[in-house]
Motif scaffolding. Structure first.
Motif, short mmCIF file in Angstrom:
data_model
loop_
_atom_site.label_atom_id
_atom_site.label_comp_id
_atom_site.label_asym_id
_atom_site.label_seq_id
_atom_site.Cartn_x
_atom_site.Cartn_y
_atom_site.Cartn_z
N HIS A 293 0.90 -1.12 0.12
CA HIS A 293 -0.03 0.04 0.01
C HIS A 293 0.87 1.04 0.16
CE1 HIS A 293 -2.74 3.10 1.65
NE2 HIS A 293 -3.71 2.34 1.16
N PRO A 294 0.40 2.35 -0.80
CA PRO A 294 1.43 3.45 -0.86
C PRO A 294 1.58 4.26 0.41
CG PRO A 294 -0.70 3.99 -1.96
CD PRO A 294 -0.88 2.58 -1.33
N THR A 295 0.86 4.05 1.42
CA THR A 295 0.97 5.02 2.73
C THR A 295 1.02 4.03 3.97
OG1 THR A 295 -1.60 5.35 2.73
CG2 THR A 295 -0.09 6.98 1.64
N ARG A 296 0.60 2.69 3.89
CA ARG A 296 0.44 1.82 5.11
C ARG A 296 1.08 0.49 5.08
NH1 ARG A 296 -5.31 0.50 6.06
NH2 ARG A 296 -5.61 0.42 3.93
N ASN A 297 1.37 -0.06 6.05
CA ASN A 297 2.08 -1.44 5.95
C ASN A 297 1.09 -2.55 5.80
OD1 ASN A 297 4.62 -0.57 6.23
ND2 ASN A 297 4.85 -0.91 8.39
N VAL A 298 0.37 -2.40 4.19
CA VAL A 298 -0.58 -3.48 4.20
C VAL A 298 0.02 -3.87 2.77
CG1 VAL A 298 -2.70 -3.67 3.21
CG2 VAL A 298 -2.50 -2.32 5.24
N LEU A 299 0.01 -5.26 2.74
CA LEU A 299 0.67 -5.91 1.48
C LEU A 299 -0.44 -6.79 0.55
CD1 LEU A 299 3.50 -6.63 -0.04
CD2 LEU A 299 3.46 -8.82 1.39
N ALA A 300 -0.55 -6.12 -0.55
CA ALA A 300 -1.40 -7.19 -1.36
C ALA A 300 -0.48 -8.15 -2.02
CB ALA A 300 -1.92 -6.39 -2.39
N TYR A 301 -1.11 -9.45 -2.43
CA TYR A 301 -0.34 -10.39 -2.90
C TYR A 301 -1.10 -11.35 -3.55
CZ TYR A 301 -1.53 -13.45 1.28
OH TYR A 301 -2.03 -14.11 2.30
N THR A 302 -0.73 -12.24 -4.56
CA THR A 302 -1.42 -13.17 -5.30
C THR A 302 -1.07 -14.54 -4.73
OG1 THR A 302 0.47 -13.49 -6.75
CG2 THR A 302 -1.12 -11.64 -7.49
N SER A 303 -2.09 -15.26 -4.67
CA SER A 303 -2.00 -16.77 -4.16
C SER A 303 -3.21 -17.65 -4.80
CB SER A 303 -2.23 -16.87 -2.86
OG SER A 303 -2.36 -18.35 -2.26
N GLY A 304 -2.66 -18.45 -5.82
CA GLY A 304 -3.66 -19.17 -6.62
C GLY A 304 -4.66 -18.38 -7.48
N GLN A 305 -5.97 -18.52 -6.91
CA GLN A 305 -7.07 -18.15 -7.60
C GLN A 305 -7.37 -16.59 -7.22
OE1 GLN A 305 -10.04 -21.04 -7.07
NE2 GLN A 305 -9.16 -22.53 -8.21
N ASP A 306 -6.69 -16.25 -6.11
CA ASP A 306 -7.14 -15.02 -5.40
C ASP A 306 -6.23 -14.01 -5.22
OD1 ASP A 306 -10.08 -16.08 -4.91
OD2 ASP A 306 -8.81 -17.32 -3.62
N ALA A 307 -6.63 -12.71 -5.11
CA ALA A 307 -5.82 -11.57 -4.44
C ALA A 307 -5.87 -11.46 -2.99
CB ALA A 307 -6.17 -10.41 -5.36
N TRP A 308 -5.10 -11.13 -2.36
CA TRP A 308 -5.30 -11.26 -0.96
C TRP A 308 -4.21 -9.98 -0.33
CZ3 TRP A 308 -6.76 -15.38 2.38
CH2 TRP A 308 -6.99 -16.59 1.95
N ILE A 309 -4.92 -9.36 0.71
CA ILE A 309 -4.15 -8.26 1.42
C ILE A 309 -3.92 -8.75 2.83
CG2 ILE A 309 -5.17 -6.36 0.06
CD1 ILE A 309 -7.06 -5.97 2.20
N TRP A 310 -2.61 -8.20 3.49
CA TRP A 310 -2.15 -8.62 4.72
C TRP A 310 -1.78 -7.46 5.32
CZ3 TRP A 310 3.13 -8.16 6.25
CH2 TRP A 310 3.66 -8.80 7.48
N GLY A 311 -2.23 -7.36 6.77
CA GLY A 311 -2.01 -6.26 7.50
C GLY A 311 -2.57 -6.29 8.84
N ALA A 312 -2.41 -5.41 9.56
CA ALA A 312 -2.99 -5.20 10.94
C ALA A 312 -4.42 -4.82 10.60
CB ALA A 312 -2.47 -4.19 11.78
N GLY A 313 -5.64 -5.61 11.17
CA GLY A 313 -7.12 -5.28 11.06
C GLY A 313 -7.37 -5.10 9.45
N VAL A 314 -6.93 -5.83 8.64
CA VAL A 314 -7.52 -5.57 7.45
C VAL A 314 -8.90 -6.41 7.18
CG1 VAL A 314 -5.05 -5.43 6.35
CG2 VAL A 314 -6.07 -7.69 6.48
#
Length: 314
Positions: A293-314
């Motif tokens: 994410h451009p301003t927060r420690n939130v990571l988007a990633y690909t995994s198989g058939q889906d997109a995911w986001i990883w972070g605190a309270g996402v």
């Protein structure tokens, strides 16, 4: 739900509070191959083997997204404009789908324009001023597209394996991974400024930290390396992966580097030491794309058939 294992973090983030959340409802047998946040971090774009680009609002409705249709082949790379939060571009890895497609989400779900390239496109970089896009393909051919004029203005055919290209933050330099070297050229003049030997094996992925101090590189020898851009010395290396690197991306503040090699985990490194800060265990094979994410420690990633986001309270 994927949960991160943790170790001590130099930046002080409590990764034990971080969890992963799936974006979208999946696409059957299709695979998500690319993800990207827009300029203000409100939207996430994803594309893959279903030949569409989907736009999500992760802070609101994550169950469905706006489907943008126009590609006739797998979507291999999507990038948002660095100067406009509603505009983006995408390319396909298909040899038949040669078009670099431009989209404006205010104007519906069809491309606003198409620039023909040579096809088989796998990488894309947008200059910081929004004027140019550099596209690379599987035949080690690079083309420069003038966004305003909507045409290819330069073609470069390399004689060695050529992978990711990226602009300096000023936009005056272009770094291209050519086999085990980084070729740094002036832009748009294209004159060679410097060449850095990175590895004996092909270097495949790279990213420049937000301050421009470090270049992170991943290669086919499974090693992640961090290079100082003042004297081009190697500041640190990490061998946590067992397979060739698929992607590496710095966080918005440069405190972390996320890497993946296509297995079932993503590693978050502290910078500049490259010590392990956290590990994201994924539900399926990951590694095609990572995007902070451009301003927060939130990571988007690909995994198989889906997109995911990883972070605190996402």
């Amino acid at each position: 739900m994927a949960i991160a294992s943790t170790s001590s973090s130099s930046a002080g983030d409590d990764f034990s509070r971080f969890t992963s959340r799936r974006i979208g409802a999946g696409t059957g047998r299709d695979r998500v191959r690319t993800v990207a946040w827009n300029l203000d971090g409100r939207r996430l774009a994803a594309g893959g083997t279903d030949k569409s680009v989907r736009i999500y609002l992760p802070d609101k409705d994550v169950r469905s997204g706006t489907e943008c249709r126009g590609h006739t082949g797998d979507v291999s790379c999507v990038r948002w404009s660095p100067v406009h939060p509603e505009r983006l571009a995408s390319v396909s890895t298909s040899g038949q789908d040669k078009g670099l497609r431009f989209w404006d989400i205010r104007q519906g779900s069809k491309p606003t324009s198409v620039v023909e390239t040579h096809g088989d496109n796998i990488t894309m970089a947008w200059s910081p001023d929004g004027r140019y896009i550099v596209v690379g393909n599987t035949s080690d051919r690079i083309v420069w597209i003038d966004v305003e004029e909507q045409k290819v203005v330069k073609r470069i055919d390399k004689s060695v394996e050529t992978n990711e290209a990226l602009f300096s933050h000023s936009g005056t330099l272009l770094t291209t991974l050519c086999h085990g070297e980084a070729e740094i050229t002036s832009f748009p003049a294209g004159e060679l400024v410097h060449k850095v030997v990175l590895s004996d094996m092909p270097a495949t992925v790279a990213d420049l930290d937000p301050r421009g101090r470090y270049l992170a590189v991943g290669s086919n020898d499974t090693v992640v390396s961090l290079w100082e851009t003042t004297d081009w010395t190697c500041a640190a290396t990490s061998g946590v992966h067992d397979d060739p690197l698929r992607t590496c991306r710095f966080s918005h503040d440069g405190a972390y580097l996320a890497t993946s090699a296509g297995g079932n985990e993503i590693v978050i490194h502290n910078t500049p030491t490259l010590s392990r800060a956290a590990t994201i265990s994924t539900t399926a094979q990951s590694g095609d794309a990572l995007a902070w994410h451009p301003t927060r420690n939130v990571l988007a990633y690909t995994s198989g058939q889906d997109a995911w986001i990883w972070g605190a309270g996402v």
